[in-house]
Structure formats: C-alpha cells, structure tokens
Design a protein around this motif. Structure first.
Motif, short mmCIF file in Angstrom:
data_model
loop_
_atom_site.label_atom_id
_atom_site.label_comp_id
_atom_site.label_asym_id
_atom_site.label_seq_id
_atom_site.Cartn_x
_atom_site.Cartn_y
_atom_site.Cartn_z
N ARG A 118 0.83 -1.21 0.00
CA ARG A 118 0.00 0.00 0.00
C ARG A 118 0.86 1.26 0.00
O ARG A 118 0.59 2.22 -0.74
CB ARG A 118 -0.93 0.00 1.21
CG ARG A 118 -1.93 -1.15 1.25
CD ARG A 118 -3.09 -0.86 2.20
NE ARG A 118 -2.66 -0.55 3.56
CZ ARG A 118 -2.47 -1.44 4.53
NH1 ARG A 118 -2.64 -2.74 4.27
NH2 ARG A 118 -2.11 -1.06 5.75
N TYR A 138 2.29 1.92 -3.36
CA TYR A 138 1.25 2.44 -4.25
C TYR A 138 1.02 3.92 -3.99
O TYR A 138 0.93 4.74 -4.92
CB TYR A 138 -0.04 1.66 -4.05
CG TYR A 138 -1.22 2.20 -4.83
CD1 TYR A 138 -1.39 1.88 -6.18
CD2 TYR A 138 -2.16 3.03 -4.22
CE1 TYR A 138 -2.47 2.39 -6.89
CE2 TYR A 138 -3.25 3.52 -4.92
CZ TYR A 138 -3.40 3.20 -6.26
OH TYR A 138 -4.47 3.70 -6.96
N CYS A 158 1.67 7.17 -6.50
CA CYS A 158 0.63 8.16 -6.83
C CYS A 158 1.08 9.58 -6.47
O CYS A 158 0.79 10.53 -7.21
CB CYS A 158 -0.67 7.83 -6.10
SG CYS A 158 -1.51 6.36 -6.72
N ILE A 210 -3.09 11.94 -3.97
CA ILE A 210 -4.05 10.85 -3.80
C ILE A 210 -4.96 11.18 -2.62
O ILE A 210 -4.57 11.90 -1.70
CB ILE A 210 -3.30 9.51 -3.56
CG1 ILE A 210 -4.25 8.33 -3.67
CG2 ILE A 210 -2.58 9.53 -2.20
CD1 ILE A 210 -3.52 6.99 -3.66
N GLU A 256 -9.50 6.81 -2.68
CA GLU A 256 -8.82 6.04 -3.72
C GLU A 256 -8.00 4.90 -3.11
O GLU A 256 -8.00 3.78 -3.62
CB GLU A 256 -7.90 6.94 -4.54
CG GLU A 256 -7.19 6.21 -5.68
CD GLU A 256 -6.30 7.11 -6.51
OE1 GLU A 256 -5.50 6.57 -7.29
OE2 GLU A 256 -6.42 8.35 -6.38
N ILE A 257 -7.32 5.19 -2.00
CA ILE A 257 -6.53 4.15 -1.32
C ILE A 257 -7.46 3.06 -0.80
O ILE A 257 -7.20 1.86 -0.97
CB ILE A 257 -5.73 4.75 -0.16
CG1 ILE A 257 -4.79 5.85 -0.66
CG2 ILE A 257 -4.94 3.66 0.57
CD1 ILE A 257 -4.11 6.64 0.45
N ASP A 267 -10.46 2.21 -1.83
CA ASP A 267 -11.06 1.43 -2.92
C ASP A 267 -10.04 0.48 -3.54
O ASP A 267 -10.38 -0.66 -3.88
CB ASP A 267 -11.62 2.37 -4.00
CG ASP A 267 -12.83 3.15 -3.52
OD1 ASP A 267 -13.42 2.74 -2.50
OD2 ASP A 267 -13.18 4.17 -4.15
N GLU A 268 -8.83 0.93 -3.70
CA GLU A 268 -7.80 0.12 -4.35
C GLU A 268 -7.49 -1.15 -3.56
O GLU A 268 -7.28 -2.23 -4.14
CB GLU A 268 -6.51 0.95 -4.54
CG GLU A 268 -5.35 0.20 -5.17
CD GLU A 268 -5.58 -0.14 -6.63
OE1 GLU A 268 -4.92 -1.09 -7.12
OE2 GLU A 268 -6.42 0.53 -7.29
N PHE A 269 -7.49 -1.02 -2.22
CA PHE A 269 -7.07 -2.15 -1.38
C PHE A 269 -8.20 -2.73 -0.52
O PHE A 269 -7.95 -3.60 0.31
CB PHE A 269 -5.89 -1.73 -0.49
CG PHE A 269 -4.67 -1.34 -1.27
CD1 PHE A 269 -3.85 -2.32 -1.81
CD2 PHE A 269 -4.35 -0.01 -1.48
CE1 PHE A 269 -2.72 -1.97 -2.55
CE2 PHE A 269 -3.22 0.35 -2.21
CZ PHE A 269 -2.40 -0.63 -2.75
N GLU A 270 -9.40 -2.21 -0.73
CA GLU A 270 -10.57 -2.69 0.03
C GLU A 270 -10.32 -2.60 1.54
O GLU A 270 -10.48 -3.58 2.28
CB GLU A 270 -10.92 -4.12 -0.38
CG GLU A 270 -11.32 -4.23 -1.85
CD GLU A 270 -11.72 -5.65 -2.23
OE1 GLU A 270 -11.53 -6.57 -1.41
OE2 GLU A 270 -12.22 -5.84 -3.36
N PRO A 290 3.68 -2.56 -10.10
CA PRO A 290 2.43 -2.70 -10.87
C PRO A 290 2.59 -3.64 -12.05
O PRO A 290 3.69 -3.81 -12.59
CB PRO A 290 2.15 -1.25 -11.32
CG PRO A 290 3.49 -0.59 -11.33
CD PRO A 290 4.25 -1.19 -10.19
#
Length: 307
Positions: free
Chosen positions: A6, A9, A13, A20, A24-25, A27-30, A109
């Motif tokens: 995380r 990532y 960003c 960021i 967004e963080i 949602d990306e990693f739930e 990525p």
C-alpha cells in the motif's frame, strides 16, 4: 495486501499522479478510510515524507521533493537484478528465492512487471564462502566468543591463532573477517578463503576495536596514513566520478590533471589500484608509497623483459 504494498502504491501516486485521496486508497485495497489515513500518517511520521493535505485539490500531495523514495519502482527493479545474480551463485532453494522475490516485487504494478527479465546485473565473479567457517563466525558473534583458526598467508605460511571476530565483510566480491588477533595483539583483517579451519572456543571476547570507515581498502587499523595520487588523461576523467574512500579529496590542476588525497592503513591494495591506470597515474606522497610503487614497477619490468 501488506502495508508495504500500500505504501509503495501511495508513493507512486504522490510522484506520478500529483497526489491521492483516502477514498482512492480505500477502494484500491478494500480497506477503510481510517486505515488509509493511518498509512498516510506512517509515511509522514515514520518515513519522513513531506506529505500535506491540499484542501483546494482535496487530496494529499508532496510539499517538496522526497529524494529518499523517488523512483521507488526503478530502485526495486535494480535491486532485484542484483539478487538474481547473487542467487545464481549462492543458491537458497527455489522456495526461499521465490519468497524473497515476491516480497520485493509485490508492490510493482503489472504494467511494469513485464520488463523485469530485461534488466540484468552481470557482475564479476562472486566469492562463495566456506559455509562451515561462516557458521562458526556467526556463532562467535552470537555468543561473543573467540575462535581458534588456522590461517594461510599470501606467502603460503600457515599459522594457528586465536581471534575475536568483530565483523564479516564482503569487499570487492571477496569475504573478510575483521578481528582482534591475539598473536599480533592488534586488529587484523583475514581473507576468509585463507582460513582453513575455525573452531569455536569458550573464551569470551572482550577487546574493543575501532573499524574505520574512512580509509581506503579492507585492511583495518587505528592508524591511517594520508596518500596523494596524481591522475592524467582518461584516468583523471574516470577517477573524477569515482569514490575510493569517504575521506578522499579531489583537486583539479591547471594542466588538466587531478590529484586525489585519501587515507589508508596500508599500501597493499592502493599500489595495485594505481598501477591499473598504467602511465596515467603516479603516487606523489608519502615517500614510502612512492618507493613501493617503484619497486612493483621494477619487478613487473624485470618479469616481462625476462620472458
């Protein structure tokens, strides 16, 4: 996903997208926004990131350049290339190697992963140590104990001695142990490949030796001598971009040459380094350095002319 993935990532960003937000963080990693906020705080207070909240843009961004973590993906790819080269010589086994690769590359990525096989490190040969010797030294470190060794010098003279191992060092792809040597009653550096036998003793290690980080070469001593070397032509241009020692000073001369001043405890490695530049390098001081350089030149000339 682990926190390291995380964080990588978020850093990407911050650099490539200009910022960021927590959503967004999350949602990306739930994960929750609260957890995303804790990641931002970790970057700030544990990693020293100059992250601020931009109220106008409603996102977190870098307030200034953060040199320590710029080009993180590229640095990881290069690190992985070094490891692949190392594992080719020192095998850990596929399971452990895959685990290490995954821990390193997990934050890379997918858009970048396809280039991993196109980055290689082709270094010089790697000195693979005797693992039994290494095991004994590690045990000595852990228990703060002395070790009895059988050692063969460059002159092929074998001696027995007791040492207090202080540090295991890889220097120029060769392994050495820095230790207190009871026979010499002083700090010494031993090439690991010339230690033929090592036995752990019950004697406690108690000597405190200073390992200088300023001198040139692997040989250690509390007495460092200042050396001066003059470089000309291509050698001057090459050396101007190199770091031989943390203590070095470089001074350009009016004639285009370069004078390096640095400290070392021995000329054993310094003379061959100078000889490697042929007629574009010469020692200036001290006199003992100049004399040893000339002796080596004379021996080389005699040997070559005698063929």
């Amino acid at each position: 996903m682990s926190q390291s993935v995380r964080l990588q990532y978020i850093i990407r960003c911050l650099y490539h997208k200009g910022g960021i937000d927590l959503a967004e963080i999350a949602d990306e990693f739930e994960i929750s926004k609260r957890q995303a906020g804790r990641d931002i705080e970790y970057l700030r207070f544990q990693m020293g990131a100059p992250v601020i909240y931009d109220r106008k843009g409603r996102k977190y961004r870098l307030a200034s350049i953060w040199e320590s973590y710029s080009n993180t993906d590229e640095r990881i790819i290069i690190t992985g290339a070094y490891l692949k080269s190392l594992f080719a010589k020192i095998r850990l086994g596929k399971y452990f190697e895959d685990e290490i690769y995954e821990s390193i590359y997990s934050g890379i990525p997918d858009s970048v992963r396809h280039v991993l096989d196109r980055v290689e490190y082709r270094g010089t040969s790697i000195d693979v140590p005797d693992w039994n010797i290494v095991s004994t030294l590690i045990d000595a470190f852990a228990g703060n104990l002395c070790v009895d060794i059988e050692y063969t010098s460059l002159r092929r003279e074998t001696s027995s001695r007791m040492i207090e191992p202080k540090r295991l060092i890889n220097y120029n792809n060769s392994w050495y142990v820095a230790a207190y040597d009871y026979k010499r009653d002083d700090a010494r550096t031993f090439h690991l490949s010339r230690i033929k036998k090592a036995v752990l003793t019950s004697e406690r290690a108690f000597h405190d030796i200073k390992l200088s980080e300023d001198g040139y070469g692997i040989y250690i001593s509390d007495k460092l001598t200042e050396y001066r070397i003059k470089f000309t032509g291509n050698a001057a241009r090459i050396v101007s971009t190199q770091v031989w020692s943390p203590s070095q000073r470089l001074k350009s001369q009016a004639d285009g040459s370069l004078v390096m001043t640095l400290k070392s405890s021995s000329v054993e490695e310094l003379v061959p380094a100078v000889l490697g530049f042929a007629d574009e390098a010469e020692p200036l001081s001290p006199p003992s350095f100049v004399d040893e350089y000339r002796r080596r030149l004379a021996r080389m000339a005699e040997k070559n002319l005698g063929k």
